[in-house]
Scaffold this motif. Structure first.
Motif, PDB file in Angstrom:
ATOM      1  N   LEU A 168     -21.614  -5.522  -5.728  1.00  0.00           N
ATOM      2  CA  LEU A 168     -21.413  -6.520  -4.680  1.00  0.00           C
ATOM      3  C   LEU A 168     -20.240  -7.455  -4.981  1.00  0.00           C
ATOM      4  N   LEU A 169     -20.315  -8.155  -6.101  1.00  0.00           N
ATOM      5  CA  LEU A 169     -19.328  -9.198  -6.378  1.00  0.00           C
ATOM      6  C   LEU A 169     -17.926  -8.627  -6.556  1.00  0.00           C
ATOM      7  N   LEU A 170     -17.775  -7.632  -7.424  1.00  0.00           N
ATOM      8  CA  LEU A 170     -16.441  -7.087  -7.674  1.00  0.00           C
ATOM      9  C   LEU A 170     -15.853  -6.414  -6.431  1.00  0.00           C
ATOM     10  N   PRO A 171     -16.616  -5.594  -5.685  1.00  0.00           N
ATOM     11  CA  PRO A 171     -16.036  -5.024  -4.456  1.00  0.00           C
ATOM     12  C   PRO A 171     -15.587  -6.085  -3.457  1.00  0.00           C
ATOM     13  N   CYS A 172     -16.347  -7.182  -3.341  1.00  0.00           N
ATOM     14  CA  CYS A 172     -15.944  -8.251  -2.425  1.00  0.00           C
ATOM     15  C   CYS A 172     -14.632  -8.898  -2.877  1.00  0.00           C
ATOM     16  N   LEU A 173     -14.502  -9.159  -4.173  1.00  0.00           N
ATOM     17  CA  LEU A 173     -13.269  -9.753  -4.689  1.00  0.00           C
ATOM     18  C   LEU A 173     -12.090  -8.796  -4.545  1.00  0.00           C
ATOM     19  N   LEU A 174     -12.325  -7.517  -4.835  1.00  0.00           N
ATOM     20  CA  LEU A 174     -11.258  -6.531  -4.675  1.00  0.00           C
ATOM     21  C   LEU A 174     -10.866  -6.384  -3.211  1.00  0.00           C
ATOM     22  N   GLY A 175     -11.871  -6.375  -2.327  1.00  0.00           N
ATOM     23  CA  GLY A 175     -11.581  -6.279  -0.904  1.00  0.00           C
ATOM     24  C   GLY A 175     -10.765  -7.461  -0.411  1.00  0.00           C
ATOM     25  N   GLY A 176     -11.121  -8.667  -0.872  1.00  0.00           N
ATOM     26  CA  GLY A 176     -10.352  -9.848  -0.503  1.00  0.00           C
ATOM     27  C   GLY A 176      -8.934  -9.792  -1.042  1.00  0.00           C
ATOM     28  N   HIS A 177      -8.791  -9.290  -2.267  1.00  0.00           N
ATOM     29  CA  HIS A 177      -7.469  -9.172  -2.885  1.00  0.00           C
ATOM     30  C   HIS A 177      -6.592  -8.199  -2.101  1.00  0.00           C
ATOM     31  N   ILE A 178      -7.164  -7.058  -1.730  1.00  0.00           N
ATOM     32  CA  ILE A 178      -6.414  -6.059  -0.965  1.00  0.00           C
ATOM     33  C   ILE A 178      -6.089  -6.580   0.433  1.00  0.00           C
ATOM     34  N   ALA A 179      -7.069  -7.247   1.066  1.00  0.00           N
ATOM     35  CA  ALA A 179      -6.841  -7.797   2.408  1.00  0.00           C
ATOM     36  C   ALA A 179      -5.726  -8.840   2.391  1.00  0.00           C
ATOM     37  N   ALA A 180      -5.703  -9.686   1.356  1.00  0.00           N
ATOM     38  CA  ALA A 180      -4.649 -10.704   1.255  1.00  0.00           C
ATOM     39  C   ALA A 180      -3.278 -10.047   1.083  1.00  0.00           C
ATOM     40  N   ALA A 181      -3.219  -8.985   0.268  1.00  0.00           N
ATOM     41  CA  ALA A 181      -1.944  -8.285   0.080  1.00  0.00           C
ATOM     42  C   ALA A 181      -1.468  -7.659   1.388  1.00  0.00           C
ATOM     43  N   LEU A 182      -2.397  -7.051   2.146  1.00  0.00           N
ATOM     44  CA  LEU A 182      -2.034  -6.447   3.427  1.00  0.00           C
ATOM     45  C   LEU A 182      -1.625  -7.513   4.444  1.00  0.00           C
ATOM     46  N   PHE A 183      -2.273  -8.684   4.398  1.00  0.00           N
ATOM     47  CA  PHE A 183      -1.905  -9.778   5.295  1.00  0.00           C
ATOM     48  C   PHE A 183      -0.466 -10.216   5.033  1.00  0.00           C
ATOM     49  N   HIS A 184      -0.113 -10.360   3.755  1.00  0.00           N
ATOM     50  CA  HIS A 184       1.261 -10.718   3.413  1.00  0.00           C
ATOM     51  C   HIS A 184       2.237  -9.648   3.896  1.00  0.00           C
ATOM     52  N   HIS A 185       1.841  -8.387   3.740  1.00  0.00           N
ATOM     53  CA  HIS A 185       2.750  -7.287   4.055  1.00  0.00           C
ATOM     54  C   HIS A 185       2.898  -7.071   5.570  1.00  0.00           C
ATOM     55  N   LEU A 186       1.770  -7.105   6.296  1.00  0.00           N
ATOM     56  CA  LEU A 186       1.793  -6.747   7.717  1.00  0.00           C
ATOM     57  C   LEU A 186       2.013  -7.928   8.640  1.00  0.00           C
ATOM     58  N   VAL A 187       1.495  -9.119   8.266  1.00  0.00           N
ATOM     59  CA  VAL A 187       1.572 -10.277   9.150  1.00  0.00           C
ATOM     60  C   VAL A 187       2.719 -11.204   8.748  1.00  0.00           C
ATOM     61  N   LEU A 188       2.704 -11.650   7.497  1.00  0.00           N
ATOM     62  CA  LEU A 188       3.762 -12.549   7.052  1.00  0.00           C
ATOM     63  C   LEU A 188       5.089 -11.831   6.821  1.00  0.00           C
ATOM     64  N   LYS A 189       4.979 -10.535   6.489  1.00  0.00           N
ATOM     65  CA  LYS A 189       6.173  -9.713   6.244  1.00  0.00           C
ATOM     66  C   LYS A 189       7.110 -10.368   5.224  1.00  0.00           C
ATOM     67  N   ASP A 190       6.511 -10.849   4.130  1.00  0.00           N
ATOM     68  CA  ASP A 190       7.301 -11.541   3.109  1.00  0.00           C
ATOM     69  C   ASP A 190       7.655 -10.660   1.913  1.00  0.00           C
ATOM     70  N   GLY A 191       7.322  -9.373   1.998  1.00  0.00           N
ATOM     71  CA  GLY A 191       7.685  -8.461   0.914  1.00  0.00           C
ATOM     72  C   GLY A 191       6.828  -8.570  -0.324  1.00  0.00           C
ATOM     73  N   ALA A 192       5.687  -9.286  -0.239  1.00  0.00           N
ATOM     74  CA  ALA A 192       4.844  -9.474  -1.436  1.00  0.00           C
ATOM     75  C   ALA A 192       4.322  -8.145  -1.954  1.00  0.00           C
ATOM     76  N   LEU A 193       3.886  -7.272  -1.050  1.00  0.00           N
ATOM     77  CA  LEU A 193       3.327  -5.991  -1.487  1.00  0.00           C
ATOM     78  C   LEU A 193       4.401  -5.124  -2.136  1.00  0.00           C
ATOM     79  N   ASP A 194       5.609  -5.175  -1.590  1.00  0.00           N
ATOM     80  CA  ASP A 194       6.708  -4.419  -2.203  1.00  0.00           C
ATOM     81  C   ASP A 194       7.019  -4.935  -3.597  1.00  0.00           C
TER      82      ASP A 194
END
Length: 201
Positions: A168-194
């Motif tokens: 439960l705990l680790l998957p939630c943290l990993l999911g949040g981490h991945i979601a934040a990276a995708l938000f930066h990449h797809l919405v903010l388009k700031d190149g963080a994921l790259d």
């Protein structure tokens, strides 16, 4: 900040970030791969084998050694975050920093909980044996200190590792981490994921 100081911070020779890129990003990629293999071996044992099969034992040995590797990688990544210079995170710096370190804390806590809660010797790289927690003098001292049976002391750690920590705990943290990276990449388009997956400066 004085203009001269701001100019220095902005235009100082860019040497350390390259070192940070090589070290931190390599550790990040290695840890991500290790976590994936940890879940693969854990659920492979649970769903694809029985305790009577030799494959179950081999997967356990691989899982244990991957867990030890995850400890080393997590400590290395934590050290990189603490001591290697890096560009400030965009958006919410404090939240970002806390999320990263919270995730690393859980990644360190899970193997420690497994060691305390499982109660068997750990075979390391087929060469060394790490004695079970219950064999350590510390275990006997803790049972005296808290006046509880050893199994009572170990069980919460085992449950944390087997159940709500890993499931439960680790998957939630990993999911949040991945979601934040995708938000930066797809919405903010700031190149963080790259920047995370590239060693380019």
């Amino acid at each position: 900040m004085p203009a001269s100081r701001a100019h220095y911070v902005t235009h100082a020779p860019d040497v350390h970030p390259a070192r940070h890129a090589v070290t931190s990003r390599a550790l990040h990629a290695s840890l991500a791969l290790t976590i994936g293999l940890l879940y693969l071996t854990a659920y492979g044992r649970k769903w694809a084998t029985t305790q009577l099969e030799s494959a179950n034992w081999y997967l356990l040995v691989v899982h244990v050694n991957l867990g030890l590797l995850s400890v080393a990688l997590s400590l290395g990544l934590l050290a990189a975050h603490l001591w290697l210079p890096q560009p400030p995170p965009q958006g919410l710096p404090r939240v970002t920093r806390l999320a990263h370190r919270g995730l690393l804390a859980v990644l360190l806590a899970l193997p420690v909980a497994a060691y305390i809660g499982t109660g068997f010797d750990l075979r390391v790289l087929g060469q060394w044996t790490l004695p079970a927690f219950q064999r350590l003098p510390l275990a006997a001292s803790l049972t005296v200190l808290f006046e509880v049976p050893l199994i009572t002391l170990m069980e919460p750690f085992g449950r944390f590792h087997r159940d709500w920590g890993a499931d439960l705990l680790l998957p939630c943290l990993l999911g949040g981490h991945i979601a934040a990276a995708l938000f930066h990449h797809l919405v903010l388009k700031d190149g963080a994921l790259d920047r995370i997956w590239s060693l380019r400066r």
